[in-house]
Design a protein around this motif. Structure first.
Motif, PDB file in Angstrom:
ATOM      1  N   SER A 249      -4.050   7.879   9.197  1.00 53.02           N
ATOM      2  CA  SER A 249      -4.923   8.926   8.664  1.00 53.02           C
ATOM      3  C   SER A 249      -5.196   8.671   7.177  1.00 53.02           C
ATOM      4  N   PRO A 250      -6.464   8.698   6.749  1.00 51.71           N
ATOM      5  CA  PRO A 250      -6.788   8.387   5.340  1.00 51.71           C
ATOM      6  C   PRO A 250      -5.990   9.178   4.309  1.00 51.71           C
ATOM      7  N   PRO A 251      -5.786  10.500   4.474  1.00 52.33           N
ATOM      8  CA  PRO A 251      -4.998  11.215   3.458  1.00 52.33           C
ATOM      9  C   PRO A 251      -3.558  10.707   3.349  1.00 52.33           C
ATOM     10  N   LEU A 252      -2.941  10.383   4.490  1.00 50.34           N
ATOM     11  CA  LEU A 252      -1.576   9.870   4.456  1.00 50.34           C
ATOM     12  C   LEU A 252      -1.549   8.466   3.852  1.00 50.34           C
ATOM     13  N   ALA A 253      -2.517   7.626   4.237  1.00 49.44           N
ATOM     14  CA  ALA A 253      -2.575   6.275   3.672  1.00 49.44           C
ATOM     15  C   ALA A 253      -2.745   6.317   2.162  1.00 49.44           C
ATOM     16  N   GLU A 254      -3.593   7.223   1.676  1.00 51.85           N
ATOM     17  CA  GLU A 254      -3.812   7.329   0.247  1.00 51.85           C
ATOM     18  C   GLU A 254      -2.559   7.819  -0.472  1.00 51.85           C
ATOM     19  N   ALA A 255      -1.832   8.752   0.158  1.00 59.63           N
ATOM     20  CA  ALA A 255      -0.598   9.248  -0.447  1.00 59.63           C
ATOM     21  C   ALA A 255       0.443   8.146  -0.548  1.00 59.63           C
ATOM     22  N   ILE A 256       0.522   7.275   0.461  1.00 60.08           N
ATOM     23  CA  ILE A 256       1.475   6.161   0.429  1.00 60.08           C
ATOM     24  C   ILE A 256       1.076   5.160  -0.647  1.00 60.08           C
ATOM     25  N   ARG A 257      -0.218   4.882  -0.750  1.00 53.17           N
ATOM     26  CA  ARG A 257      -0.687   3.963  -1.792  1.00 53.17           C
ATOM     27  C   ARG A 257      -0.339   4.496  -3.186  1.00 53.17           C
ATOM     28  N   ALA A 258      -0.560   5.799  -3.382  1.00 57.13           N
ATOM     29  CA  ALA A 258      -0.263   6.396  -4.688  1.00 57.13           C
ATOM     30  C   ALA A 258       1.231   6.344  -4.981  1.00 57.13           C
ATOM     31  N   LEU A 259       2.053   6.553  -3.940  1.00 60.01           N
ATOM     32  CA  LEU A 259       3.498   6.548  -4.114  1.00 60.01           C
ATOM     33  C   LEU A 259       4.023   5.166  -4.483  1.00 60.01           C
ATOM     34  N   THR A 260       3.485   4.128  -3.852  1.00 59.69           N
ATOM     35  CA  THR A 260       3.991   2.775  -4.084  1.00 59.69           C
ATOM     36  C   THR A 260       3.326   2.116  -5.287  1.00 59.69           C
ATOM     37  N   GLY A 261       2.176   2.654  -5.712  1.00 62.42           N
ATOM     38  CA  GLY A 261       1.457   2.042  -6.826  1.00 62.42           C
ATOM     39  C   GLY A 261       0.834   0.720  -6.459  1.00 62.42           C
ATOM     40  N   GLU A 262       0.615   0.499  -5.161  1.00 66.68           N
ATOM     41  CA  GLU A 262       0.074  -0.782  -4.710  1.00 66.68           C
ATOM     42  C   GLU A 262      -0.916  -0.560  -3.586  1.00 66.68           C
TER      43      GLU A 262
ATOM     44  N   ALA B 237      10.501   3.230  -2.675  1.00 71.94           N
ATOM     45  CA  ALA B 237      10.064   4.275  -3.605  1.00 71.94           C
ATOM     46  C   ALA B 237      10.376   5.676  -3.102  1.00 71.94           C
ATOM     47  N   MET B 238      10.661   5.828  -1.798  1.00 71.60           N
ATOM     48  CA  MET B 238      11.026   7.128  -1.222  1.00 71.60           C
ATOM     49  C   MET B 238      11.844   6.860   0.036  1.00 71.60           C
TER      50      MET B 238
ATOM     51  N   LEU C 277       6.936  17.326  21.128  1.00 68.62           N
ATOM     52  CA  LEU C 277       5.661  16.682  20.813  1.00 68.62           C
ATOM     53  C   LEU C 277       4.726  17.700  20.174  1.00 68.62           C
ATOM     54  N   ARG C 278       4.291  17.412  18.967  1.00 69.19           N
ATOM     55  CA  ARG C 278       3.351  18.294  18.264  1.00 69.19           C
ATOM     56  C   ARG C 278       2.041  17.545  18.048  1.00 69.19           C
ATOM     57  N   ARG C 279       0.933  18.174  18.447  1.00 68.01           N
ATOM     58  CA  ARG C 279      -0.397  17.601  18.245  1.00 68.01           C
ATOM     59  C   ARG C 279      -0.943  18.136  16.930  1.00 68.01           C
ATOM     60  N   GLU C 280      -0.776  17.361  15.865  1.00 68.96           N
ATOM     61  CA  GLU C 280      -1.219  17.784  14.542  1.00 68.96           C
ATOM     62  C   GLU C 280      -1.305  16.579  13.627  1.00 68.96           C
ATOM     63  N   GLU C 281      -2.187  16.662  12.642  1.00 66.85           N
ATOM     64  CA  GLU C 281      -2.296  15.606  11.645  1.00 66.85           C
ATOM     65  C   GLU C 281      -1.371  15.901  10.476  1.00 66.85           C
ATOM     66  N   ILE C 282      -0.644  14.891  10.036  1.00 62.82           N
ATOM     67  CA  ILE C 282       0.152  15.004   8.816  1.00 62.82           C
ATOM     68  C   ILE C 282      -0.703  14.414   7.695  1.00 62.82           C
ATOM     69  N   SER C 283      -1.320  15.280   6.914  1.00 63.25           N
ATOM     70  CA  SER C 283      -2.257  14.833   5.878  1.00 63.25           C
ATOM     71  C   SER C 283      -1.541  14.814   4.536  1.00 63.25           C
ATOM     72  N   GLY C 284      -1.077  13.660   4.153  1.00 66.84           N
ATOM     73  CA  GLY C 284      -0.308  13.523   2.925  1.00 66.84           C
ATOM     74  C   GLY C 284       1.153  13.265   3.223  1.00 66.84           C
ATOM     75  N   LEU C 285       1.949  13.177   2.176  1.00 69.85           N
ATOM     76  CA  LEU C 285       3.373  12.911   2.353  1.00 69.85           C
ATOM     77  C   LEU C 285       4.060  14.084   3.056  1.00 69.85           C
ATOM     78  N   PRO C 286       5.062  13.810   3.883  1.00 65.20           N
ATOM     79  CA  PRO C 286       5.768  14.883   4.593  1.00 65.20           C
ATOM     80  C   PRO C 286       6.469  15.815   3.609  1.00 65.20           C
ATOM     81  N   PRO C 287       6.731  17.065   4.020  1.00 64.98           N
ATOM     82  CA  PRO C 287       7.445  18.004   3.143  1.00 64.98           C
ATOM     83  C   PRO C 287       8.855  17.519   2.820  1.00 64.98           C
TER      84      PRO C 287
END
Length: 456
Positions: free
Chosen positions: A145-158, A346-347, A120-130
């Motif tokens: 998390s907003p950064p991750l949600a935005e990265a998914i939106r950008a990836l799917t184009g929707e 898409a990924m 268990l790691r207590r950390e935010e994943i901000s953006g797409l995973p490595p």
């Protein structure tokens, strides 16, 4: 022996915790990432795993005639951690399964922390995973998390779809006036161990309205000061299964009396007759000190909630452990974006689980977490997990997400028998639900044994 590469799961809610548990049960190591308390959300109170932010009810536990209860039973037969914790933490709720939310979260967290294969790691994943994380389950829920949600939106184009979800208040029991309120379940129906009579053996506290004071209460709901939405939120719909009480009130003066305030099956022991309307409160913790206002999700401002809810007979001096609230939930257009293995087209290294996929409800989120975990583990082991038959509750939900509905009109969905293939025409109407449940459990057994069952 070659070391098995871990699966990364983002989000420690019900779906993420269940997914991690299922992966570990199959002998595959897991890294479970939970951003709380590093980053807070608009709805969570603490940082425990699988925290329940809305109701404490898992809804009906009737596995014979209710699709939710059937899903409970299917999850139990699949060794679900969430159902194990819920059964330990349950509190009286008639035919429903309700839990002490603190005990429930604690049981989930204890099991996760005790499992050697889960880190268990207590950390935010901000953006797409490595890129080196080649097998990821995203179970971030509706409050991603907003950064991750935005990265998914950008990836799917929707743009993700969205809806508003509301939370009901919780009242301290000792502040309820029991000279006006009374204990009773509808039709005196109680859960295992209940007395079946009016009194403290019953599972709900009832606060009765006569017609004049109900109409006054209804008018106050309509006039109350509500939370204002931002411009970009104004076209966001509500989820029909969790409407704010004042939104229901706007649909007409009798809407509430046929909804959460219906008096059916209840008799006021002081008058000997059915009241005009009733507010029910359900036990929220094992100590019985906290009670949840059933169906009273709200977007009213806090001061208005206190003022108006104290108009309810028996709650004139109510003290609130938590007031209601509203938050914006986001979810994917899963029929368009996900494949049958719940992977993002898409990924494909990203697999999604839980409420972010567009299921609604605790057990529904858990179910998709269970499937995503099993599918991710199977892939890591060089196998493929066949989805459950659509005749099961698990399979019906999976089918809804992966092609069982038109992507243009996709909306969050609770499990219901309308998602199941219908029974044969010769099954009597009054036996249809029992038939669907029996068929589901038989087909689930085949699936768990590595076999598939054709839809009847």
């Amino acid at each position: 022996m070659t070391q098995i590469k871990p699966i990364h799961i983002i989000g420690g809610g019900l779906a993420g915790s269940e997914a991690a548990w299922q992966v570990a049960r199959l002998g595959v190591p897991v890294v479970l990432h939970e951003m709380r308390p590093v980053r807070k959300t608009d709805a969570h109170q603490g940082d425990g795993l699988a925290e329940l932010v809305c109701s404490n009810s898992f809804r009906s536990d009737d596995a014979e005639t209710n699709a939710v209860g059937l899903l409970h039973e299917e999850l139990r037969r699949c060794n679900s951690l969430i159902m194990q914790a819920a059964d330990i933490a349950k509190v009286p709720a008639g035919g429903a399964l309700a839990v002490d939310r603190d005990v429930f979260s604690s049981e989930v967290q204890k099991a996760i922390e005790a499992e050697a294969l889960i880190e268990l790691r207590r950390e935010e994943i901000s953006g797409l995973p490595p890129a080196e994380w080649d097998n990821v389950v995203v179970a971030t829920g509706p409050l991603t998390s907003p950064p991750l949600a935005e990265a998914i939106r950008a990836l799917t184009g929707e743009q993700s779809l969205a809806f508003f979800d509301a939370i009901a208040p919780i009242v301290y029991k000792d502040s309820i006036d029991m000279d006006k309120a009374w204990f009773q379940s509808r039709y005196d129906k109680v859960g295992p161990g209940g007395s079946g009579e009016q009194g403290e053996g019953a599972d709900y506290i009832n606060c009765p309205f006569e017609k004049p004071n109900y109409l006054e209460f209804h008018a106050a709901l309509l006039a109350a000061e509500k939370t204002e939405f931002k411009d970009w939120e104004k076209n966001t719909p509500y989820f029909e299964g969790c409407l704010p009480i004042e939104v229901m009130a706007e649909r007409g003066p009798r809407t509430l009396t046929f909804g959460p305030m219906k008096p059916v099956g209840l008799i006021d022991p002081r008058t000997g007759r059915k009241p005009y309307a009733v507010v029910q409160l359900r036990q929220d913790n094992k100590l019985g000190t906290l009670y949840n206002m059933v169906g009273f999700q709200t977007k009213m401002k806090h001061a208005e909630q206190v003022r108006i809810f104290r108009m309810i007979p028996g709650l004139e001096n109510a003290q609130f452990a938590r007031l209601g609230g509203i938050h914006r939930n986001t979810f994917l257009n899963s029929p368009k974006l996900l494949d049958v293995q719940l992977r993002l087209k898409a990924m494909p290294s990203l697999r999604f689980a839980g409420q972010v996929t567009g299921v609604e409800g605790y057990v529904e989120s858990t179910a998709i977490g269970l499937l995503a975990g099993r599918m991710a583990a199977a892939q890591r082991l060089g196998r493929e997990q066949v989805p459950p038959p659509p005749t099961t509750a698990l399979g019906a939900l999976h089918s809804h997400l992966t092609g069982g509905t038109d992507a243009k009109h996709f909306q969050p969905m609770n499990v219901n028998f309308g998602l199941f293939p219908p029974p044969p025409a010769d099954v009597r109407k009054d036996e249809r639900k029992r038939f669907l449940s029996r068929r589901a459990l038989a087909d689930l057994a085949q699936w768990l044994n590595g076999k598939t069952a054709a839809a009847a």
